[in-house]
Design an enzyme around this catalytic site. Structure first.
Site, short mmCIF file in Angstrom:
data_model
loop_
_atom_site.label_atom_id
_atom_site.label_comp_id
_atom_site.label_asym_id
_atom_site.label_seq_id
_atom_site.Cartn_x
_atom_site.Cartn_y
_atom_site.Cartn_z
N ARG A 231 -5.81 -0.46 4.13
CA ARG A 231 -5.69 0.86 3.49
C ARG A 231 -4.26 1.34 3.67
O ARG A 231 -3.67 1.17 4.76
CB ARG A 231 -6.66 1.87 4.10
CG ARG A 231 -8.11 1.71 3.70
CD ARG A 231 -8.35 1.99 2.20
NE ARG A 231 -9.74 1.80 1.81
CZ ARG A 231 -10.25 0.67 1.31
NH1 ARG A 231 -9.49 -0.39 1.15
NH2 ARG A 231 -11.53 0.61 0.97
N ASP A 255 -0.82 -4.58 -0.45
CA ASP A 255 -1.76 -4.49 -1.57
C ASP A 255 -2.31 -3.07 -1.66
O ASP A 255 -3.13 -2.77 -2.52
CB ASP A 255 -2.92 -5.49 -1.37
CG ASP A 255 -3.83 -5.56 -2.59
OD1 ASP A 255 -3.29 -5.65 -3.72
OD2 ASP A 255 -5.06 -5.50 -2.42
N GLU A 260 -1.69 5.68 -3.22
CA GLU A 260 -1.97 4.82 -4.37
C GLU A 260 -2.87 5.45 -5.40
O GLU A 260 -2.85 5.06 -6.58
CB GLU A 260 -2.58 3.49 -3.89
CG GLU A 260 -4.00 3.62 -3.34
CD GLU A 260 -4.59 2.27 -2.92
OE1 GLU A 260 -3.91 1.55 -2.16
OE2 GLU A 260 -5.70 1.95 -3.35
N HIS A 292 -3.77 -3.09 -5.24
CA HIS A 292 -5.12 -3.15 -4.66
C HIS A 292 -6.00 -4.19 -5.38
O HIS A 292 -7.06 -3.86 -5.93
CB HIS A 292 -5.77 -1.76 -4.70
CG HIS A 292 -6.78 -1.57 -3.60
ND1 HIS A 292 -6.83 -0.44 -2.82
CD2 HIS A 292 -7.77 -2.36 -3.13
CE1 HIS A 292 -7.80 -0.55 -1.94
NE2 HIS A 292 -8.38 -1.70 -2.11
P1 NAI Z 1 -15.12 -4.98 9.34
O1 NAI Z 1 -15.87 -3.70 9.53
O2 NAI Z 1 -15.86 -6.27 9.29
O3 NAI Z 1 -13.98 -5.11 10.45
C1 NAI Z 1 -13.14 -4.06 10.80
C2 NAI Z 1 -12.68 -4.30 12.22
O4 NAI Z 1 -11.76 -3.25 12.57
C3 NAI Z 1 -13.82 -4.27 13.26
O5 NAI Z 1 -13.74 -5.39 14.10
C4 NAI Z 1 -13.56 -2.97 14.01
O6 NAI Z 1 -13.98 -3.04 15.38
C5 NAI Z 1 -12.06 -2.86 13.90
N1 NAI Z 1 -11.57 -1.52 14.19
C6 NAI Z 1 -12.19 -0.32 14.00
N2 NAI Z 1 -11.42 0.68 14.44
C7 NAI Z 1 -10.29 0.11 14.92
C8 NAI Z 1 -9.12 0.62 15.52
N3 NAI Z 1 -8.95 1.93 15.74
N4 NAI Z 1 -8.15 -0.25 15.88
C9 NAI Z 1 -8.31 -1.58 15.69
N5 NAI Z 1 -9.40 -2.13 15.13
C10 NAI Z 1 -10.38 -1.29 14.73
O7 NAI Z 1 -14.29 -4.75 7.98
P2 NAI Z 1 -13.71 -5.85 7.01
O8 NAI Z 1 -14.74 -6.24 6.02
O9 NAI Z 1 -13.04 -6.90 7.81
O10 NAI Z 1 -12.61 -4.99 6.21
C11 NAI Z 1 -11.45 -4.49 6.85
C12 NAI Z 1 -10.77 -3.50 5.93
O11 NAI Z 1 -10.24 -4.19 4.78
C13 NAI Z 1 -11.71 -2.44 5.30
O12 NAI Z 1 -11.88 -1.34 6.18
C14 NAI Z 1 -11.00 -2.05 4.05
O13 NAI Z 1 -10.16 -0.93 4.34
C15 NAI Z 1 -10.11 -3.24 3.72
N6 NAI Z 1 -10.47 -3.89 2.46
C16 NAI Z 1 -9.50 -4.02 1.48
C17 NAI Z 1 -9.77 -4.63 0.27
C18 NAI Z 1 -8.73 -4.82 -0.79
O14 NAI Z 1 -9.07 -5.15 -1.95
N7 NAI Z 1 -7.44 -4.63 -0.51
C19 NAI Z 1 -11.13 -5.12 -0.01
C20 NAI Z 1 -12.07 -4.99 1.10
C21 NAI Z 1 -11.73 -4.38 2.26
#
Ligand code: NAI
Length: 330
Positions: A231, A255, A260, A292
């Site tokens: 993000r 990305d 954005e 994105h």
């Molecule tokens: P996930 O929920 O599987 O993993 C997120 C990880 O971040 C977890 O291990 C969690 O413990 C950790 N986390 C939470 N708070 C934290 C903090 N303060 N400091 C460090 N780590 C922390 O999520 P996933 O599926 O891996 O997605 C990650 C991010 O990718 C999403 O939140 C979303 O913002 C982004 N995303 C971007 C896309 C794009 O098209 N550019 C598409 C899909 C997701």
């Protein structure tokens, strides 16, 4: 069920329409983003379906409640654009697609990293003009370098696997380290200090907003490469621009961008770009910025549509599911 889809593009229609029609639902595909001004397009619908840059704030939630809409379907994993407190207050339930293709995003993060490092985006431009000069295209071997991965959830883990394929040493930071993951967890400070490349894979929360800021950039190694596919607001744009200007940061693959929602997914090529920071970022030769699109694979689109249909069915059957965002549990 009648569903108003906001911020849609032809690929959304192609993946959703056949599935929904077969299941007996009716979809209205709206190109505009959802905000207080476009709320009326949802009139007569039972649910809305939104994406990352739709603004589902308190005023919009109140408007939805007035339209008797009780269901918000997110076509994304992240839900930082939804005022969950307001939704809870009005009894509006919110479902998301937590994992549609972690591989799509991790592979894209790797693509940005490889391009920024080896400057293939610049080479492409040169070759199209029959300029075969390779001066200024020097990169570094990733082999043996240290990669810092922030957030070791679904996407972060895939990224770690990919980076291991390059024989990189991996260090990671997560607020909730995963004991089952064979990775060297370090503090955020240590990660900033030791990494040759840093890739962000954590959600946007109050804690992670501006995780990359003047202080953290100060700690980084000179020439570090930064990749953000999570993000935009994880990064303080002003500090990033200063870090690039000072040649502290060697390359950036983005990305996502803090502001954005005013620009991404739209064609601005014949308009005047008002956002000076975005314009500045785009002018840097060592910044590769995309709109994105990390999620955009055939497999991810199909999975988003399938999971959303399942979310509708679970809502109708009042079935408990982890895809529903639980406000009280946060
Ligand atoms: P996930 O929920 O599987 O993993 C997120 C990880 O971040 C977890 O291990 C969690 O413990 C950790 N986390 C939470 N708070 C934290 C903090 N303060 N400091 C460090 N780590 C922390 O999520 P996933 O599926 O891996 O997605 C990650 C991010 O990718 C999403 O939140 C979303 O913002 C982004 N995303 C971007 C896309 C794009 O098209 N550019 C598409 C899909 C997701």
């Amino acid at each position: 069920m009648k569903i108003a889809f906001y911020d849609t593009r032809p690929y959304d229609r192609a993946s959703f329409e056949p599935l929904l029609t077969e299941a007996g639902h009716r979809a209205r595909f709206i190109e505009n983003r959802l905000d207080i001004h476009t709320l009326d397009y949802a009139q007569g619908a039972d649910a809305i379906c939104v994406f990352v840059n739709d603004k589902v704030d308190k005023a919009v939630i109140e408007g939805l409640a007035a339209l008797d809409i009780r269901l918000i379907l997110l076509r994304s994993a992240g839900y930082n654009n939804v005022d969950m407190q307001a939704a809870h207050k009005h009894g509006i339930r919110v479902f998301r697609v937590p994992a549609y293709s972690p591989a799509a995003v991790a592979e894209y993060a790797a693509a940005l990293l490889l391009s920024v490092n080896r400057k293939t985006h610049k080479a492409y431009g040169r070759i199209r003009e029959f300029n075969f000069n390779i001066d200024g295209l020097t990169g570094m071997d990733l082999f043996g370098k240290t990669a810092g991965v922030v957030g070791t959830g679904r996407i972060g883990q895939m990224m770690i696997d990919i980076l291991r394929g390059f024989h990189m040493n991996i260090i990671a930071y997560d607020l909730y380290p995963n004991p089952n993951l064979n990775v060297d967890y370090v503090s955020l400070d240590e990660l900033m200090r030791r990494s040759d490349i840093i890739s962000l894979h954590c959600p946007l929360t109050d804690e992670t907003r501006h995780l990359i800021n003047a202080d953290s950039i100060e700690k980084m190694k000179p020439g570090v490469l930064l990749i953000n596919t999570s993000r935009g607001a994880l990064v303080d744009t002003q500090a990033l621009i200063e870090g690039i200007n000072a040649q502290k940061i060697g390359g950036v693959g983005l990305d996502v961008y803090e502001e954005e929602d005013s620009y991404f997914f739209e064609d601005w090529s014949d308009k005047i770009m008002k956002d000076r920071d975005l314009a500045r970022l785009i002018t840097f030769p060592n910044v590769l910025l995309t709109s994105h699109q990390a999620f955009l694979t055939r497999e991810a689109l199909a999975q988003i549509a399938r999971t959303t249909l399942k979310n509708i069915e679970d809502y109708e059957a009042n079935q408990k599911t982890d895809n529903e965002i639980c406000y009280l549990c946060q």
